[in-house]
Design a protein around this motif. Structure first.
Motif: not given
Lengths: 450, 260
Positions: A243-249, A292-296, A423-433
């Protein structure tokens, strides 16, 4: 005003003439009930304001979410609700008084702002090398303790926002141990104004090193408990993994630093890249992950706490070996004239100093008066100084016009910058995320809005 | 919501963007004509008279007639030292090859307190940042945002935008500085090169009134959308009220005695 209707309610969408978009109003009850109600009214997409007064947004952050069912199609962050003009205010106070202002920006990591600002002022004055070794070690000690306390709040509130109040209680309990150390050394639990241009306000009191030595195992004990609660917990992992994936780029493009950047695998840490305060002489690792996620990011924050405590242990050893010594530059035109004692109000008077300036030395009185009311002059120019704050790279840009006040002090706060990734982490995901993703950025709105 | 914010970014200034951008380029080309090999004038940011204190009382100190010019560090001579020479050489080479040329894009290079500052002509800022980001010998891939500075006494160059760039690859840092006149405060937006500058440029617009042409949504970010003025300019008062304490009155900070 009409009495609020009982139960969840969503209005039928109406078209706003200025923007041409359909606008809804939703209130009360569980989100699923509101979404159902909206669906019943025949329109799926709604725009919801989450915050600025919302328990899951880490402060007065306003999230504007466009929602299609349970999916977030567009997320925007609205900030500015905590803007207090600290940068502007600093232009009307002396260079020393500036510390009391910048410490109030990111209120969970006050010592990082103080140190970054003071390193900048020292660079402008050209006295970087004159700062006593003991003061530098104390600064590192305080910053690393502060990093642990800040990460503990990040973990605690992150858990609380998922409904795990045990995690919150545990995190804040552990932080309490560090706040006790801060109170012992600086006199205050936050807004310390402890680091000053030229050194620190005063030496650590007797017994402080023992207190730190005793506190570290306790903090580690609490951290272990936090790990037990978080790292193998199926519900916790279910909410955070991937959840909340954000790549290096994306991180590089959006200027994201700190644990979020390191969760993509890049070991970028200002303490290693451009060392300050002698960080190159300390033995510590920069933990990274490639998930690259929230857990890491949770794992990285816990690991960084252990690394910070490694540095704290080295600082304690050094201070012990060093013995007493000056904690302020020798130049009396910069150094604060009195070594104040800690009173019940945080900072107390120095009776010896008062006796000297009032009773024996007229020149000392004049000097005290000049330095305290007028302050010292700083040569014309501009500098930047970066430090690795718990949330990422904190950059201070200072401009001096040769006067006794900062001409301009700008703080590039990592929280301010990192919020752009919402925006980049949340769009396309669920409200709870959204809650999880924002918590993994760990924004502190005091720093965002300054 | 977000649409509202975009609409609010004062339409008047947005319209004037297209008209003035070409004029702006011409204006800024003019002083760029290479000066005869001599020292460039220093940037006078302030002129101070007297010592300090209230100006309305009689001068008893004898220093009342003192006049001092406050100047920022001037252009540096080569060698700049360290990696600065190499980086400036590469930048010059690439700019001469691809774009506007080093001489017309760069105003001056200042090295002060071991920091490299490159003053860039506003019209060529995007090109310069693109080269700094993309060239393999420069690789300033991380932007630390934009900071504004207002120098009201530097006539014709009142508003400065300061960009700090970091090269993670080479462990280097530098500063770009762009100066524009208060009367025509337009700087091309660097969001296309560094997306992170989005909010930073909004903040600089909010606090200093610098218009970043081509920004996707140049709305206020910290102040309310309908706020008049730009609070961190030097001519904008700090505000505050006098506070009474134990019988004495403490004036607000911007009206207290200042030591210049």
């Amino acid at each position: 005003m009409a009495a609020p209707q009982a139960g969840p309610r969503a209005t039928r969408g109406f078209r706003d003439d200025t923007t041409g978009a359909r606008t809804f109003e939703a209130s009360g009850g569980d989100w699923s009930d509101i979404a159902e109600e909206a669906a019943r009214l025949g329109e799926e997409r709604i725009v919801v304001n989450m915050g600025p007064q919302h328990p899951s947004t880490h402060g007065v952050l306003r999230l504007m979410l466009e929602i299609d069912g349970e999916t977030v199609t567009e997320a925007r962050a609205g900030i500015g609700y905590l803007h207090t003009g600290i940068e502007k205010n600093m232009e009307f106070r002396t260079w020393t008084q500036g510390v009391t202002f910048c410490t109030r920006m990111d209120y969970l990591a006050p010592l990082f702002q103080e140190t970054a600002y003071c390193l900048g002022v020292e660079k402008l004055l050209g006295i970087t090398d004159d700062v006593p070794e003991r003061a530098t070690v104390i600064r590192v000690l305080m910053m690393e303790l502060n990093r642990v306390s800040s990460h503990l709040v990040a973990l605690a509130t992150g858990g609380n926002e998922l409904g795990a109040t045990t995690i919150m209680i545990l995190g804040f309990t552990a932080r309490e141990e560090i706040l006790k150390i801060f109170e012992l050394i600086t006199g205050l639990r936050m807004n310390h104004a402890y680091v000053r241009p030229g050194g620190v306000a005063q030496d650590i009191p007797p017994g402080a090193l023992d207190t730190i030595r005793e506190a570290l195992p306790l903090i580690k004990h609490y951290l272990r408990q936090l790990e037990d609660l978080m790292l193998a917990n199926p519900i916790f992992k279910g909410r955070l993994v991937d959840v909340g994936h954000l790549s290096l780029a994306a991180c590089m493009a959006l200027g994201i630093t700190g644990p979020v950047l390191r969760s993509t695998g890049l070991p970028y840490d200002v303490r290693k890249a451009t060392p300050y305060c002698g960080y190159e002489t300390y033995d510590f690792d920069v933990p990274t992950s490639t998930d690259a996620d929230s857990f890491s990011r949770v794992i990285l924050r816990i690991e960084e706490c252990y690394q910070s405590m490694r540095i704290v242990e080295q600082c304690v050893e050094r201070l012990q070996a060093m013995g007493p010594g000056p904690v302020m530059v020798a130049d009396k035109k910069v150094a604060w004239p009195a070594q104040l004692a800690i009173g019940s109000d945080g900072m107390g008077n120095s009776l010896d100093h008062i006796r000297e300036i009032m009773g024996t030395s007229m020149e000392a009185l004049i000097h005290h008066f000049k330095l305290v009311t007028e302050g010292f002059r700083v040569p014309v120019g501009q500098v930047y100084q970066s430090v690795e704050a718990p949330r990422g790279e904190l950059l201070v840009h200072l401009v001096s016009d040769g006067g006794t006040r900062p001409y301009r002090a700008h703080f590039r706060d990592p929280s301010f910058n990192n919020l752009q990734a919402v925006s980049m982490m949340c769009e396309g995901g669920q409200v709870a995320d959204v809650v999880v993703a924002v918590a993994s950025l760990d924004p502190v709105l005091g720093g965002v809005d300054r | 919501m977000s649409e509202d914010k975009r609409v609010d970014a004062s339409p008047v200034e947005k319209d004037s963007v297209t008209n003035t951008s070409t004029e702006l380029a011409q204006q800024q080309q003019a002083p760029q004509a290479p000066e005869p090999a001599g020292r460039q004038p220093l940037d006078v940011i302030d002129v101070r008279t007297g010592m300090f204190g209230p100006a309305d009382s009689g001068d008893t100190s004898g220093y009342g007639g003192l006049v001092r010019e406050i100047t920022m560090p001037g252009p540096s001579e080569r060698p700049y030292g360290g990696w600065f020479d190499e980086a400036v050489d590469v930048l010059a080479e690439v700019l001469d090859e691809q774009g506007p040329g080093f001489a017309s894009a760069i105003e001056k290079v200042v090295v002060d307190r071991d920091e490299l500052t490159i003053y860039v002509v506003a019209a060529h800022l995007v090109q310069v940042t693109r080269v700094l980001r993309d060239d393999q010998d420069l690789r300033f891939e991380l932007s630390m945002g934009v900071s504004g500075v207002h120098y009201p006494h530097e006539t014709g160059r009142e508003l400065h935008a300061v960009y700090h760039l970091v090269s993670v690859t080479h462990s280097r840092r530098l500063r770009l500085e762009v100066a524009v006149p208060d009367a025509d405060p337009h700087i091309p937006s660097t969001v296309s090169v560094y997306p992170t500058n989005d909010w930073h440029e909004r903040e600089t617009w909010d606090f200093f009134g610098i218009v970043f042409d081509g920004h996707p949504a140049l709305a206020r970010i910290e102040m309310p959308d309908d706020w008049p003025g730009h609070p961190q300019r030097k001519d904008y008062p700090l505000g505050g009220i006098p506070v009474e304490y134990k019988g004495a009155t403490v004036p607000p900070p911007d009206q207290r005695r200042a030591y210049n």
